[in-house]
Scaffold this active site. Structure first.
Site, PDB file in Angstrom:
ATOM      1  N   HIS A   1      -1.083 -12.180   4.779  1.00 16.12           N
ATOM      2  CA  HIS A   1      -0.923 -12.200   6.200  1.00 16.12           C
ATOM      3  C   HIS A   1      -1.047 -13.792   6.817  1.00 16.12           C
ATOM      4  CE1 HIS A   1      -0.373  -8.059   6.097  1.00 16.12           C
ATOM      5  NE2 HIS A   1      -1.552  -7.658   5.846  1.00 16.12           N
TER       6      HIS A   1
ATOM      7  N   HIS B   1       1.072  -1.166  -0.154  1.00 15.86           N
ATOM      8  CA  HIS B   1       0.005   0.120   0.075  1.00 15.86           C
ATOM      9  C   HIS B   1       0.925   1.079   0.099  1.00 15.86           C
ATOM     10  CE1 HIS B   1      -3.018  -2.880   1.315  1.00 15.86           C
ATOM     11  NE2 HIS B   1      -2.345  -3.213   2.257  1.00 15.86           N
TER      12      HIS B   1
ATOM     13  N   ARG C   1     -14.289  -8.308   6.127  1.00 13.06           N
ATOM     14  CA  ARG C   1     -14.913  -6.994   6.834  1.00 13.06           C
ATOM     15  C   ARG C   1     -15.390  -6.417   5.741  1.00 13.06           C
ATOM     16  NH1 ARG C   1     -10.800  -4.032   8.444  1.00 13.06           N
ATOM     17  NH2 ARG C   1      -9.119  -5.557   8.156  1.00 13.06           N
TER      18      ARG C   1
ATOM     19  N   TYR D   1      -6.630   0.679  -2.645  1.00 14.91           N
ATOM     20  CA  TYR D   1      -7.892   0.566  -2.559  1.00 14.91           C
ATOM     21  C   TYR D   1      -8.506   2.104  -2.243  1.00 14.91           C
ATOM     22  CZ  TYR D   1      -5.779   0.929   2.233  1.00 14.91           C
ATOM     23  OH  TYR D   1      -5.043   1.382   3.503  1.00 14.91           O
TER      24      TYR D   1
ATOM     25  N   HIS E   1      -6.682  -9.802   1.845  1.00  9.56           N
ATOM     26  CA  HIS E   1      -6.200  -9.784   3.404  1.00  9.56           C
ATOM     27  C   HIS E   1      -7.201 -10.840   4.082  1.00  9.56           C
ATOM     28  CE1 HIS E   1      -5.388  -5.421   2.919  1.00  9.56           C
ATOM     29  NE2 HIS E   1      -4.134  -5.672   2.986  1.00  9.56           N
TER      30      HIS E   1
ATOM     31  N   ASP F   1       3.918  -4.230   2.311  1.00 11.75           N
ATOM     32  CA  ASP F   1       2.927  -3.844   3.073  1.00 11.75           C
ATOM     33  C   ASP F   1       2.589  -2.498   3.390  1.00 11.75           C
ATOM     34  OD1 ASP F   1       0.553  -3.844   4.192  1.00 11.75           O
ATOM     35  OD2 ASP F   1       0.759  -5.540   5.527  1.00 11.75           O
TER      36      ASP F   1
END
Ligand SMILES: [Zn+2]
Length: 426
Positions: A267, A63, A206, A126, A230, A318
């Site tokens: 992860h 990211h 999520r 994102y 993730h 990351d």
């Protein structure tokens, strides 16, 4: 008569999973023709003294904008900080991001990656929309900024366009598309126009429903594209998923058909035995980001068991808390040592093979030039070079990057970082 070959002749080449003397022959387009014991007659030899050639590292999870949190997100507040408070800090950065700032920080950070030995980066992207979720005139404005930044930095970019649909918090509006149809249409549109590989990335359990995961899995399968997500990073996420869906995040993805050899599960920190079996059986890639997982206090994944079960391995920088592939490899091994009380869990040459670009005849040459005279490698015998690189070196051993598109060794300094970072936090 065919054009002369270029012969790269370092002291050692990492080829077939080990370092050995060798000469890499390239054609006029910079593609590998063969690796031989000596230069072929008539080839133009470039002698790379006191150097080893190692294929470039793949940064499989980035990211890039989070680079601006380095240092800033370390707050001595009496040990109350955790992943979720870090996420609030990250969201305050999201609220400040502009297209110009994103391009600046991405250019600087991709340069930092390249200098550290990453020659390819898979960006888990994102941040799609403007403040408050407003769309840019070109809906892919921020993706295009990343593409421009990667071109300037000379790093090969792959964009994993994130699908993020459950977005209760105001900052998350910048991530959210209208619905799954909208997200998939936008991913197709980007794929058709980006000029680089584009995959799909349902953010996490999520942010995406089981039905959403199934749609993303279908999309990736039909197009032969990668799917990134993730998975099981935090205990709270696993507990929430069990309560909401009656299954772990891994089981949810498996039931949605989301696991396969092109799936990159990022992860995998909190797994049960069945999760490990499911992932291993599918041959999915376990993307481990040990420096970020340590920074965010995520935990230590069950990597030896995942690899034994059949998973492949990749590493990622990351959150950009650190940008150094050698540190990531060392951390994989050292975290396991600290947890188990035992040494030597991973074969260092296998770690190097798993985390670097494939280099075989027909591939464009993409090699790091490793300085065998670097202080970190002084006195290391050839037989221990892979171990010394994986467990005892850092990015300072990389002196150059040989790539046909970039014309050889280029080391650039992230000058832009200074102005971008200071302007933002001033
Ligand atoms: Zn991530």
């Amino acid at each position: 008569m065919s054009p002369a070959l270029t012969a790269l002749q370092p002291d050692l080449v990492f080829n077939g999973g080990r370092f050995a003397p060798g000469v890499v022959h390239l054609d006029a387009r910079g593609r590998i023709v063969s690796v031989d014991a000596a230069p072929l007659p008539g080839s133009m030899t470039m002698r790379l003294r006191n150097m080893a050639l190692l294929p470039g590292f793949i940064n499989a999870h980035s990211h890039v904008f989070q680079r601006l949190l380095r240092g800033v997100a370390e707050r001595p507040t009496g040990r109350s900080e955790d992943f979720w408070s870090w996420r609030s800090a990250m969201y305050s950065l999201v609220d400040k991001m502009t297209p110009e700032l994103l391009e600046d920080i991405a250019t600087a950070t991709y340069l930092e990656m390249r200098q550290a030995g990453y020659t390819r980066v898979k960006e888990f992207h994102y941040l799609h929309h403007g403040k408050g979720g407003q769309r840019y005139a070109d809906c892919h404005e921020l993706s295009r900024r990343l593409i421009a930044a990667a071109q300037r930095a000379g790093i090969a970019l792959e964009l994993m366009r994130v699908v993020y649909l459950e977005a209760p918090e105001p900052s998350q509006k910048r991530f959210r598309d209208k619905d799954i149809d909208d997200a998939i249409a936008l991913t197709d549109e980007l794929r058709a126009t980006a000029g680089i590989p584009v995959g799909i990335a349902p953010h996490s359990v999520r942010a995406v429903s089981p039905e959403g995961f199934a749609r993303c899995a279908d999309w990736a399968r039909l197009r032969g594209a990668e799917l990134h997500a993730h998975v099981a990073e935090q205990p709270k996420e696993v507990a929430w998923c069990l309560e909401r869906h009656g299954k772990t995040p891994v089981a949810l993805l498996a039931d949605a058909g989301a696991f396969g050899p092109r799936t990159h599960a990022v992860h995998l920190t909190h797994l049960n035995d069945y999760d490990v079996t499911l992932i291993g059986k599918s041959g999915a890639v376990a993307v481990i980001c040990p420096s970020t997982e340590a920074n965010l206090a995520d935990g230590i994944p069950r990597l030896p068991e995942l690899l034994d079960a059949g998973a492949a391995l990749a590493i990622g920088s990351d959150s950009q808390a650190h940008v150094d592939p050698f540190l990531e490899l060392r951390s994989l091994e050292y975290h396991e040592r600290l947890r188990s009380g035992r040494r030597c869990h991973f074969d260092p040459a296998a770690l190097l093979s798993a985390t670097t670009v494939r280099q075989a005849p027909g591939d464009v040459a993409d090699f790091l030039m490793i300085d065998l005279d670097a202080p970190a490698l002084a006195g290391v015998p050839i037989t221990a070079l892979a171990s010394a690189l994986a467990f005892g070196a850092d990015a300072r051993v990389v002196v150059g990057h040989w790539h046909a598109l970039n014309g050889g060794a280029v080391i650039l300094r992230p000058e832009l970082l200074r102005s971008a970072g200071r302007a933002l936090w001033a």
